[in-house]
Design a protein around this motif. Sequence first.
Motif, PDB file in Angstrom:
ATOM      1  N   ALA A 151       0.828  -1.213   0.000  1.00  0.00           N
ATOM      2  CA  ALA A 151       0.000   0.000   0.000  1.00  0.00           C
ATOM      3  C   ALA A 151       0.859   1.258   0.000  1.00  0.00           C
ATOM      4  O   ALA A 151       1.921   1.313   0.632  1.00  0.00           O
ATOM      5  N   CYS A 152       0.382   2.275  -0.718  1.00  0.00           N
ATOM      6  CA  CYS A 152       1.042   3.585  -0.752  1.00  0.00           C
ATOM      7  C   CYS A 152       0.577   4.404   0.448  1.00  0.00           C
ATOM      8  O   CYS A 152      -0.627   4.560   0.679  1.00  0.00           O
ATOM      9  N   ASN A 153       1.517   4.949   1.218  1.00  0.00           N
ATOM     10  CA  ASN A 153       1.177   5.741   2.395  1.00  0.00           C
ATOM     11  C   ASN A 153       0.654   7.126   2.041  1.00  0.00           C
ATOM     12  O   ASN A 153       0.066   7.807   2.883  1.00  0.00           O
ATOM     13  N   GLU A 154       0.861   7.539   0.795  1.00  0.00           N
ATOM     14  CA  GLU A 154       0.456   8.876   0.383  1.00  0.00           C
ATOM     15  C   GLU A 154      -1.001   8.929  -0.084  1.00  0.00           C
ATOM     16  O   GLU A 154      -1.747   9.842   0.278  1.00  0.00           O
ATOM     17  N   CYS A 155      -1.403   7.976  -0.901  1.00  0.00           N
ATOM     18  CA  CYS A 155      -2.750   8.048  -1.496  1.00  0.00           C
ATOM     19  C   CYS A 155      -3.587   6.790  -1.265  1.00  0.00           C
ATOM     20  O   CYS A 155      -4.753   6.757  -1.648  1.00  0.00           O
ATOM     21  N   GLY A 156      -3.016   5.767  -0.655  1.00  0.00           N
ATOM     22  CA  GLY A 156      -3.769   4.554  -0.375  1.00  0.00           C
ATOM     23  C   GLY A 156      -3.823   3.551  -1.504  1.00  0.00           C
ATOM     24  O   GLY A 156      -4.435   2.485  -1.357  1.00  0.00           O
ATOM     25  N   ALA A 157      -3.225   3.867  -2.644  1.00  0.00           N
ATOM     26  CA  ALA A 157      -3.218   2.926  -3.767  1.00  0.00           C
ATOM     27  C   ALA A 157      -2.497   1.642  -3.366  1.00  0.00           C
ATOM     28  O   ALA A 157      -1.522   1.683  -2.611  1.00  0.00           O
ATOM     29  N   ARG A 158      -2.989   0.511  -3.854  1.00  0.00           N
ATOM     30  CA  ARG A 158      -2.420  -0.780  -3.493  1.00  0.00           C
ATOM     31  C   ARG A 158      -1.924  -1.510  -4.742  1.00  0.00           C
ATOM     32  O   ARG A 158      -2.496  -1.357  -5.823  1.00  0.00           O
ATOM     33  N   PHE A 159      -0.875  -2.320  -4.569  1.00  0.00           N
ATOM     34  CA  PHE A 159      -0.224  -2.963  -5.701  1.00  0.00           C
ATOM     35  C   PHE A 159       0.098  -4.416  -5.381  1.00  0.00           C
ATOM     36  O   PHE A 159       0.313  -4.793  -4.229  1.00  0.00           O
ATOM     37  N   LEU A 160       0.139  -5.232  -6.438  1.00  0.00           N
ATOM     38  CA  LEU A 160       0.457  -6.645  -6.291  1.00  0.00           C
ATOM     39  C   LEU A 160       1.916  -6.850  -5.892  1.00  0.00           C
ATOM     40  O   LEU A 160       2.227  -7.696  -5.075  1.00  0.00           O
ATOM     41  N   ARG A 161       2.803  -6.050  -6.468  1.00  0.00           N
ATOM     42  CA  ARG A 161       4.233  -6.247  -6.253  1.00  0.00           C
ATOM     43  C   ARG A 161       4.884  -5.010  -5.652  1.00  0.00           C
ATOM     44  O   ARG A 161       4.461  -3.892  -5.896  1.00  0.00           O
ATOM     45  N   LEU A 162       5.948  -5.254  -4.886  1.00  0.00           N
ATOM     46  CA  LEU A 162       6.674  -4.164  -4.245  1.00  0.00           C
ATOM     47  C   LEU A 162       7.312  -3.248  -5.282  1.00  0.00           C
ATOM     48  O   LEU A 162       7.350  -2.025  -5.107  1.00  0.00           O
ATOM     49  N   CYS A 163       7.821  -3.831  -6.379  1.00  0.00           N
ATOM     50  CA  CYS A 163       8.460  -3.011  -7.414  1.00  0.00           C
ATOM     51  C   CYS A 163       7.461  -2.038  -8.033  1.00  0.00           C
ATOM     52  O   CYS A 163       7.821  -0.918  -8.404  1.00  0.00           O
ATOM     53  N   HIS A 164       6.176  -2.468  -8.153  1.00  0.00           N
ATOM     54  CA  HIS A 164       5.157  -1.569  -8.683  1.00  0.00           C
ATOM     55  C   HIS A 164       4.893  -0.412  -7.728  1.00  0.00           C
ATOM     56  O   HIS A 164       4.659   0.720  -8.160  1.00  0.00           O
TER      57      HIS A 164
END
Length: 275
Positions: A151-164
Motif C-alpha cells: 500500500a502507498c502511504n500517500e494516497c492509499g493505492a495498493r499494488f500486487l508487487r513491491l516493485c510496482h
Amino acid sequence: MLTHTGEKKYECTECDASFKLSSSLKRHMLTHTGEKKHACNECSAMFSRSGDLKRHMLTHTGEKKHACNECSAMFSRSGELKRHMSTHTREKKYECTECDAILKLSSYLRRHMLTHTGEKMHLCNECGTKFLRSGDLKQHMLTHTGEKKHACNECGARFLRLCHLKQHMLTHTGEKKHACNECGARFLRPGHLKQHMLTHTGEKKYECTECDASFKLSSNLKQHMLTHTGEKKHACNECGARFLRSVHLKRHMSTHTGKKKYPGRVIPKTLKLAI
C-alpha cells in the motif's frame, strides 16, 4: 573420552543406530515413537526435541541473537548467519558443470542448474502454469487471488508487487533519476528512458512478419498487427461497436455522452461554413 575411543555403547532396539551418549539415544528414540512432548506456550505446536522448540519460539519473540561482526545484520539462527557471512568473504565454492558460473551456496547452484535443464517444477494449481522458482510462483498466485498487499502511504493505492509500489512512489516524489546521456532529459522509469533513446538512435527492431513495416516499440507493432488480423477487441458497452484501438473507442464514446473534446472553444465562422 568417547570422542577418542569412538565407542558407541548405547544401541537402538528398533534399528541399527548406536550412540556415544544416552541422551543422544533418547532423542533418537523419539523418531520411532513419534512422541512430541515439548509444547509451545504461544500456539499449539508440538516438538520432539527441546532444541526444535527453542528455534520455533524465535518465530514468536522475533529475537535475533546471532550478530554479524562485519555489519549490523542480526539473525534468528546460526545457519542464517553463516550464509550471510559468505556475502562478506565472497567465498564461491559451488561450480556449475555446464558453464563457468560459481555460486556461494548449494541452494543457489540448484536454482542455477534449472536455467540449463529448463525444468519448471513449481506448478500453479489454478491455471497449470509452471515456474522455475518458488518465488516466481508466489508472485504469479497474486494474479489469481487479487491480493494487493503493498500500500502507498500517500494516497492509499495498493499494488500486487513491491516493485510496482516503488515505481508508483515516484509519482509523489517527482524524482526522475533516469537521465539521457544524449540530451539530458530525465525520466521516472527506466522503460521510459529506453523508449526515449530510440528517438536518438532511430532503431526500429520490431518487424512485422506480414509486411515490411518496422517499429521502434513492441506496443506499436502489436497495434499494427491488428491491421492484418482484423481483430477489434475494444468494444463499446452502449451499442456493441468494436474498434481496433482504444483511442478510436474513446472518440466513439463521445457520440453517446455528447461530451465535446474541446469544451468552451469558439469555432470560427469560416470553419463552421466549411463544416
